[in-house]
Each structure stands twice: as C-alpha cells, then as structure tokens.
Write a protein that holds these residues in place. Structure first.
Motif, short mmCIF file in Angstrom:
data_model
loop_
_atom_site.label_atom_id
_atom_site.label_comp_id
_atom_site.label_asym_id
_atom_site.label_seq_id
_atom_site.Cartn_x
_atom_site.Cartn_y
_atom_site.Cartn_z
N ARG A 19 0.85 -1.20 0.00
CA ARG A 19 0.00 0.00 0.00
C ARG A 19 0.88 1.23 0.00
N ARG A 20 0.52 2.19 -0.86
CA ARG A 20 1.23 3.47 -0.92
C ARG A 20 0.19 4.57 -1.13
N VAL A 21 0.03 5.44 -0.13
CA VAL A 21 -0.90 6.56 -0.25
C VAL A 21 -0.25 7.64 -1.09
N LEU A 22 -0.87 7.96 -2.23
CA LEU A 22 -0.33 8.95 -3.16
C LEU A 22 -0.80 10.37 -2.87
N TYR A 23 -2.08 10.50 -2.51
CA TYR A 23 -2.64 11.84 -2.34
C TYR A 23 -3.86 11.76 -1.45
N THR A 24 -3.94 12.70 -0.52
CA THR A 24 -5.09 12.76 0.38
C THR A 24 -5.71 14.14 0.29
N ALA A 25 -6.96 14.18 -0.17
CA ALA A 25 -7.74 15.41 -0.19
C ALA A 25 -8.70 15.38 1.01
N LYS A 26 -9.46 16.42 1.16
CA LYS A 26 -10.39 16.50 2.29
C LYS A 26 -11.43 15.38 2.26
N ASN A 27 -11.91 15.03 1.05
CA ASN A 27 -13.03 14.09 0.94
C ASN A 27 -12.70 12.77 0.25
N CYS A 28 -11.47 12.60 -0.23
CA CYS A 28 -11.10 11.34 -0.85
C CYS A 28 -9.59 11.14 -0.78
N GLN A 29 -9.17 9.90 -1.06
CA GLN A 29 -7.76 9.55 -0.97
C GLN A 29 -7.40 8.58 -2.07
N LEU A 30 -6.25 8.79 -2.71
CA LEU A 30 -5.76 7.96 -3.81
C LEU A 30 -4.60 7.09 -3.31
N VAL A 31 -4.72 5.77 -3.57
CA VAL A 31 -3.75 4.80 -3.07
C VAL A 31 -3.46 3.79 -4.17
N VAL A 32 -2.20 3.35 -4.28
CA VAL A 32 -1.86 2.23 -5.17
C VAL A 32 -1.52 1.03 -4.29
N MET A 33 -1.79 -0.16 -4.83
CA MET A 33 -1.53 -1.40 -4.10
C MET A 33 -0.94 -2.42 -5.05
N ALA A 34 -0.13 -3.32 -4.49
CA ALA A 34 0.39 -4.47 -5.23
C ALA A 34 0.27 -5.68 -4.32
N LEU A 35 -0.53 -6.65 -4.76
CA LEU A 35 -0.71 -7.87 -3.99
C LEU A 35 0.13 -8.97 -4.62
N LYS A 36 0.94 -9.63 -3.82
CA LYS A 36 1.75 -10.74 -4.30
C LYS A 36 0.84 -11.91 -4.67
N PRO A 37 1.32 -12.85 -5.49
CA PRO A 37 0.51 -14.03 -5.82
C PRO A 37 -0.02 -14.71 -4.55
N LYS A 38 -1.31 -15.00 -4.57
CA LYS A 38 -2.04 -15.65 -3.47
C LYS A 38 -2.26 -14.75 -2.26
N GLU A 39 -1.86 -13.48 -2.33
CA GLU A 39 -2.05 -12.54 -1.23
C GLU A 39 -3.40 -11.85 -1.37
N ASP A 40 -3.95 -11.38 -0.25
CA ASP A 40 -5.21 -10.64 -0.28
C ASP A 40 -5.09 -9.42 0.63
N ILE A 41 -6.08 -8.52 0.52
CA ILE A 41 -6.06 -7.35 1.39
C ILE A 41 -6.62 -7.69 2.76
N GLY A 42 -7.36 -8.78 2.85
CA GLY A 42 -7.99 -9.17 4.10
C GLY A 42 -9.44 -8.73 4.10
N MET A 43 -10.30 -9.60 4.60
CA MET A 43 -11.73 -9.27 4.67
C MET A 43 -11.89 -8.06 5.58
N GLU A 44 -12.60 -7.05 5.09
CA GLU A 44 -12.77 -5.82 5.87
C GLU A 44 -14.10 -5.15 5.57
N VAL A 45 -14.47 -4.25 6.44
CA VAL A 45 -15.66 -3.41 6.28
C VAL A 45 -15.25 -1.99 6.68
#
Length: 131
Positions: A19-45
């Motif tokens: 995870r790399r946060v590129l830019y954070t504005a007041k109401n939104c945020q831009l992030v890039v991600m790279a998941l390795k083979p068989k990796e996940d972000i994890g179940m979340e809400v």
C-alpha cells in the motif's frame, strides 16, 4: 498546484508496495496497491466508500458474499458498510489503485508488505497532502 496530476496507470504498474498513499484530499484519498501471488487485502468493512481499478494481474473480488473474477480494466465499487476482500489468484502481482471517500489512511503512508500494514494499525488523522 493543488491536486494530483500524473500517469496513474504507470504509477500503479511500477508500484511494488502493498500500500502506498499517493494523495489525500479532504473528501477522498488515492492509493496504489500491489498484492503478491495468493495474497489478499484481508476481509474488511469500512464506514466509507471504496473504489478499486485493476491495472495488472488477476484475482477475485469478494463483495457482500459475491465472488467475481477480476482482471485488468475491472472496477470494483464497495459501498460503505459492505464486507469485501480482493485476492490475487494469479502468478504475478495484482496491481491496482483505489480511492477511499472519505480518506482512510494517514497521508503519505507506505506499507511495503501486508505484514507492515497489519502491524501499523494506522488510520487517517485529518492531515491532507496540502494542509
């Protein structure tokens, strides 16, 4: 200049961090991600909306109990309060970018690995890129 103007597709492809946060504005945020083979972000809400766009690789998006195969060009929109996960099912990194609305992470944070992200337990602290 305020705002973010770059070749986002290229930035996403070149990114090797979980995870790399590129830019954070007041109401939104831009992030890039790279998941390795068989990796996940994890179940979340989240109590915010999240948008994913797949740039390279293949995987599965689990959104509200529904599993959908994803590949380059696919978009996933996760409304606030919806359980979700992104899983890399391929043999190469799954490269994507995501937008959080409102922001979810500390501005500028870089998590090189999923383990780094899990250990950090950081959250958005109200600071934007151009405070």
């Amino acid at each position: 200049m305020q705002g973010y103007v770059k070749d986002l597709e290229g930035v996403a492809v070149e990114n090797e961090d979980f995870r790399r946060v590129l830019y954070t504005a007041k109401n939104c945020q831009l992030v890039v991600m790279a998941l390795k083979p068989k990796e996940d972000i994890g179940m979340e809400v989240h109590q915010l909306d999240q948008f994913f766009h797949v740039r390279e690789g293949s995987g599965v998006a689990l959104v509200d109990g529904v599993s959908t195969a994803i590949r380059p060009g696919f978009a996933v929109l996760v409304p606030a309060g919806t359980q979700h996960n992104i899983i890399n099912t391929g043999t190469v990194p799954l490269k994507l970018y995501t937008l959080y609305a409102p922001p979810n992470h500390r501005d500028g944070v870089i998590h090189h690995t999923r383990a780094d992200a899990q250990a950090d337990q950081e959250h958005f602290n109200g600071q934007t890129t151009e405070s």
